[in-house]
Design an enzyme around this catalytic site. Structure first.
Site, mmCIF file in Angstrom:
data_model
loop_
_atom_site.group_PDB
_atom_site.id
_atom_site.type_symbol
_atom_site.label_atom_id
_atom_site.label_comp_id
_atom_site.label_asym_id
_atom_site.label_seq_id
_atom_site.Cartn_x
_atom_site.Cartn_y
_atom_site.Cartn_z
ATOM 1 N N HIS A 178 0.716 -1.205 0.022
ATOM 2 C CA HIS A 178 -0.061 0.055 0.007
ATOM 3 C C HIS A 178 0.834 1.125 -0.054
ATOM 4 C CE1 HIS A 178 1.139 -0.293 4.319
ATOM 5 N NE2 HIS A 178 0.877 0.676 4.535
ATOM 6 N N ASP A 231 0.408 4.784 2.040
ATOM 7 C CA ASP A 231 -0.208 4.984 3.443
ATOM 8 C C ASP A 231 -1.377 6.132 3.065
ATOM 9 O OD1 ASP A 231 1.278 3.643 5.186
ATOM 10 O OD2 ASP A 231 2.700 5.374 5.014
ATOM 11 N N HIS A 262 4.785 0.064 0.102
ATOM 12 C CA HIS A 262 5.510 -0.521 1.039
ATOM 13 C C HIS A 262 4.670 -1.782 1.434
ATOM 14 C CE1 HIS A 262 3.568 2.530 3.318
ATOM 15 N NE2 HIS A 262 3.637 1.790 4.399
ATOM 16 N N ARG A 302 5.774 5.217 14.461
ATOM 17 C CA ARG A 302 5.602 5.979 13.321
ATOM 18 C C ARG A 302 5.188 7.284 13.242
ATOM 19 N NH1 ARG A 302 1.637 3.547 8.418
ATOM 20 N NH2 ARG A 302 0.782 5.595 8.722
HETATM 21 C C1 SIN Z 1 3.510 0.497 7.581
HETATM 22 O O1 SIN Z 1 2.769 -0.045 6.731
HETATM 23 O O2 SIN Z 1 3.298 1.701 7.895
HETATM 24 C C2 SIN Z 1 4.314 -0.439 8.479
HETATM 25 C C3 SIN Z 1 5.295 -1.045 7.887
HETATM 26 C C4 SIN Z 1 6.192 -1.899 8.541
HETATM 27 O O3 SIN Z 1 5.864 -2.344 9.842
HETATM 28 O O4 SIN Z 1 7.277 -2.524 8.327
#
Ligand code: SIN
Length: 284
Positions: free
Chosen positions: A101, A103, A259, A275
């Site tokens: 995806h 974000d 990602h 995050r």
């Molecule tokens: C995410 O998709 O923001 C998390 C990615 C991760 O935990 O590696």
């Protein structure tokens, strides 16, 4: 400061810098490298939540994540991505990133960029993959490109409306309804070929996790077209897979990358990440 490319497709590591103490010239060089490499891995960072937030805010305004029960209680600008448990429940978003995806592309204004800081890592597993969507578009066969020119795709937060993803097993029906449906913003409807507002380059802007349809196209036609885009988008030569080291912080550009968290964390081991997420513009 040194900036060393991590792969042929995207990504660079930044070494010899403390992101909590940057002069303007160093920040400008980092910003330029971010636009060039799409993801940056800052090695050996020692960040409190406040310092992570201060560095993130140099790039723009932070957004408080819609997963209200996964925010750091004392500082809601940080969302926890973690498999730690307290009182029988996960303290963080344990399934974040389980499908490829960009974000919150399901919002009218999807996130511009995100910062993920490793606070605790397992001995194995927990890698994150990043996929270059400029290159995904550049290498798209002409016939596929012709079919998506000028089209917009529909992105939803609601996993129950997306046949390509599953609701995580730990959520019962009521919990899934609350998390994915009640909380869902209105669908985001965005150009399938997106123009990056800072570089002017064009990128493919769809993903398994959020994209469920194509505007003004019936399901029977949209489904195989999206499947073909997803298959192309995840060609191995478009992906860089990051093995985390202690004290890494990664910054990625959601406007031109997707990602995915690969999982595979051994039972009983902890992966605990902080995050921060930048608010973004309306894609065009
Ligand atoms: C995410 O998709 O923001 C998390 C990615 C991760 O935990 O590696």
């Amino acid at each position: 400061m040194q900036i060393n490319p991590l792969s042929d497709v995207l990504g660079a590591e930044v070494v010899g810098v403390d992101v909590a103490n940057l002069d303007d010239a160093t920040f400008a060089a980092i910003h330029e490298a971010f636009l060039e490499h799409l993801i940056l891995v800052f090695r050996d960072q020692h960040l409190t939540p406040d310092r992570q937030i201060a560095f993130s805010e140099r790039f723009g305004e932070l957004e408080i994540h819609l997963s209200a029960d996964h925010l750091l209680p004392e500082n809601p600008k940080i969302v926890l991505i973690s498999n730690k448990m307290e009182n029988g429940r996960y303290i963080g978003a344990v399934s974040a990133g389980d499908y490829w995806h960009s974000d919150l592309s399901c919002q009218a204004r999807p996130n511009k960029a995100s910062f993920l800081y490793a606070r605790e890592l397992p001995n194995d597993g927990g890698d994150t993959g990043f996929c270059n969507q400029y290159k995904a578009l550049e290498t798209l066969p002409d016939e596929l490109r012709r079919q998506i020119e000028g089209r917009r795709a529909i992105h939803t937060f609601n996993r129950m409306r997306n046949p390509r993803v599953k609701v995580p097993v730990m959520y019962d029906k009521a919990d899934a309804q609350m998390r994915y449906s009640d909380r869902a913003p209105d669908d985001g409807i965005h150009p399938i070929i997106r123009t990056h507002p800072e570089t002017g380059r064009k990128a493919l802007y769809v993903s398994h996790r959020f994209t469920v349809g194509i505007e003004d196209m019936d399901e029977a036609a949209a489904r195989p077209l999206l499947d073909a885009l997803f298959e192309h988008q995840l060609r191995a030569d478009l992906i860089y897979r990051h093995k985390w080291r202690p004290d890494d912080m990664i910054l990625w550009d959601n406007r031109c990358t997707t990602h995915h968290a690969y999982g595979g964390i051994p039972t009983g081991q902890i992966r605990h990440m902080h995050r921060t997420t930048l608010a973004g513009d309306v894609p065009f």
